[in-house]
Motif scaffolding. Structure first.
Motif, PDB file in Angstrom:
ATOM      1  N   TYR A 188       0.897  -0.547   0.128  1.00 26.98           N
ATOM      2  CA  TYR A 188       0.029   0.125   0.148  1.00 26.98           C
ATOM      3  C   TYR A 188       0.492   1.623  -0.159  1.00 26.98           C
ATOM      4  CZ  TYR A 188      -3.236   3.367   1.785  1.00 26.98           C
ATOM      5  OH  TYR A 188      -3.372   4.805   1.577  1.00 26.98           O
ATOM      6  N   SER A 189       2.299   1.247   0.354  1.00 27.80           N
ATOM      7  CA  SER A 189       3.065   2.138   0.780  1.00 27.80           C
ATOM      8  C   SER A 189       3.773   2.274  -0.382  1.00 27.80           C
ATOM      9  CB  SER A 189       4.266   1.707   1.700  1.00 27.80           C
ATOM     10  OG  SER A 189       4.824   1.695   1.836  1.00 27.80           O
ATOM     11  N   GLY A 190       2.906   1.698  -1.127  1.00 26.14           N
ATOM     12  CA  GLY A 190       3.944   2.210  -2.742  1.00 26.14           C
ATOM     13  C   GLY A 190       3.433   2.786  -3.590  1.00 26.14           C
ATOM     14  N   ALA A 191       1.764   2.896  -3.116  1.00 22.30           N
ATOM     15  CA  ALA A 191       1.082   2.802  -4.229  1.00 22.30           C
ATOM     16  C   ALA A 191       1.066   5.062  -3.744  1.00 22.30           C
ATOM     17  CB  ALA A 191      -0.464   2.686  -3.656  1.00 22.30           C
ATOM     18  N   LEU A 192       1.338   5.226  -2.528  1.00 25.20           N
ATOM     19  CA  LEU A 192       0.801   6.572  -2.379  1.00 25.20           C
ATOM     20  C   LEU A 192       1.571   7.427  -2.982  1.00 25.20           C
ATOM     21  CD1 LEU A 192       0.886   5.588   1.396  1.00 25.20           C
ATOM     22  CD2 LEU A 192      -1.678   6.454   0.097  1.00 25.20           C
ATOM     23  N   PRO A 193       3.051   7.235  -3.660  1.00 20.26           N
ATOM     24  CA  PRO A 193       3.867   8.155  -3.955  1.00 20.26           C
ATOM     25  C   PRO A 193       3.027   8.051  -5.367  1.00 20.26           C
ATOM     26  CG  PRO A 193       5.145   6.151  -3.564  1.00 20.26           C
ATOM     27  CD  PRO A 193       3.887   6.395  -2.948  1.00 20.26           C
ATOM     28  N   VAL A 194       1.979   7.142  -5.771  1.00 19.52           N
ATOM     29  CA  VAL A 194       1.705   7.021  -7.405  1.00 19.52           C
ATOM     30  C   VAL A 194       0.652   8.136  -7.382  1.00 19.52           C
ATOM     31  CG1 VAL A 194       0.541   5.555  -9.422  1.00 19.52           C
ATOM     32  CG2 VAL A 194       2.671   4.625  -7.969  1.00 19.52           C
ATOM     33  N   ARG A 195      -0.199   7.701  -5.866  1.00 17.20           N
ATOM     34  CA  ARG A 195      -0.805   9.113  -6.073  1.00 17.20           C
ATOM     35  C   ARG A 195      -0.869  10.601  -6.309  1.00 17.20           C
ATOM     36  NH1 ARG A 195      -4.225  12.488  -5.457  1.00 17.20           N
ATOM     37  NH2 ARG A 195      -6.387  12.067  -4.967  1.00 17.20           N
ATOM     38  N   ALA A 196       0.573  10.591  -5.840  1.00 11.03           N
ATOM     39  CA  ALA A 196       0.602  12.137  -5.011  1.00 11.03           C
ATOM     40  C   ALA A 196       1.835  12.252  -6.628  1.00 11.03           C
ATOM     41  CB  ALA A 196       1.849  11.910  -4.089  1.00 11.03           C
ATOM     42  N   ALA A 197       2.773  11.353  -7.343  1.00 10.24           N
ATOM     43  CA  ALA A 197       2.565  11.652  -8.714  1.00 10.24           C
ATOM     44  C   ALA A 197       1.647  12.418  -9.925  1.00 10.24           C
ATOM     45  CB  ALA A 197       4.021  10.909  -8.860  1.00 10.24           C
ATOM     46  N   LEU A 198       1.137  11.434  -9.969  1.00  7.68           N
ATOM     47  CA  LEU A 198      -0.631  12.034 -10.668  1.00  7.68           C
ATOM     48  C   LEU A 198      -1.173  13.099 -10.070  1.00  7.68           C
ATOM     49  CD1 LEU A 198      -1.755   7.997 -11.389  1.00  7.68           C
ATOM     50  CD2 LEU A 198      -0.178   9.766 -12.786  1.00  7.68           C
ATOM     51  N   GLY A 199      -0.914  13.337  -8.876  1.00  8.25           N
ATOM     52  CA  GLY A 199      -1.622  15.096  -8.609  1.00  8.25           C
ATOM     53  C   GLY A 199      -2.878  14.958  -8.272  1.00  8.25           C
ATOM     54  N   ARG A 200      -3.879  16.065  -8.509  1.00  8.74           N
ATOM     55  CA  ARG A 200      -5.320  16.250  -7.625  1.00  8.74           C
ATOM     56  C   ARG A 200      -5.987  15.241  -8.919  1.00  8.74           C
ATOM     57  NH1 ARG A 200      -6.145  21.853  -6.133  1.00  8.74           N
ATOM     58  NH2 ARG A 200      -6.593  22.303  -8.578  1.00  8.74           N
ATOM     59  N   ARG A 201      -5.858  15.189 -10.103  1.00  7.61           N
ATOM     60  CA  ARG A 201      -6.342  14.653 -11.187  1.00  7.61           C
ATOM     61  C   ARG A 201      -6.419  13.521 -10.987  1.00  7.61           C
ATOM     62  NH1 ARG A 201      -5.046  13.083 -16.242  1.00  7.61           N
ATOM     63  NH2 ARG A 201      -2.448  12.920 -15.702  1.00  7.61           N
TER      64      ARG A 201
END
Length: 163
Positions: A109-122
């Motif tokens: 799960y902790s690996g998905a958080l930077p993916v989410r952050a990198a893709l931004g608010r969209r």
């Protein structure tokens, strides 16, 4: 991937990637937002690549183990595995939907958080209380989110946690 979109004559590219394939979808969505159609990322790998996946695999396995041990104990009569469950949006681009198990053994799960952050608010993250590699797309909450996204072009505008 964008050359494939161009060769097909498509205005936007739709993409569904799982595990390592999520990195390709995330990079494409970041590099070509106007050309991005519907992007679904299931069990995201972190942006740092395979090194981070290897580093986080232990965390994912440790998180998933209690549920796996409970299942094994509950099914001991048919699967003799033991008896104890105790462990020894850009306006021109479609928003990516990131699906992630909370206790995925191969993609933490902790690996998905930077993916989410990198893709931004969209982008939007839907977290499922699951302990397997790859999200259960038949789970009512997951299926509802995915159907709304793929068929209705609708996401609620916030991250969601499915039970």
């Amino acid at each position: 991937m964008d050359r494939i979109r161009q060769a097909l004559g498509a205005r936007q590219l739709n993409y569904c990637g799982a595990s390592y394939g999520t990195s390709r979808g995330a990079v494409y969505a970041s590099m070509f937002p106007p050309n991005t159609g519907k992007i679904v990322l299931d069990s995201s790998t972190p942006p740092e690549g395979v090194t981070a996946v290897i580093r986080l695999t232990g965390e994912g396995v440790e998180t998933a183990f209690p549920a796996s041990a409970t299942w094994a104990a509950d099914h001991d009569s048919t699967t003799p595995c033991g008896r104890s469950a105790r462990p020894t949006r850009s306006p021109t681009a479609c928003p990516p939907l990131v699906l992630q198990n909370h206790a995925g053994p191969s993609t933490a799960y902790s690996g998905a958080l930077p993916v989410r952050a990198a893709l931004g608010r969209r982008a939007e993250l839907t977290t499922i209380d699951g302990a397997r590699h790859g999200v259960d797309l038949t789970h009512a909450c997951t299926a509802g989110r995915l159907t709304d996204f793929l068929c209705e072009d609708h996401l609620p505008g916030r991250d969601t946690a499915c039970p």
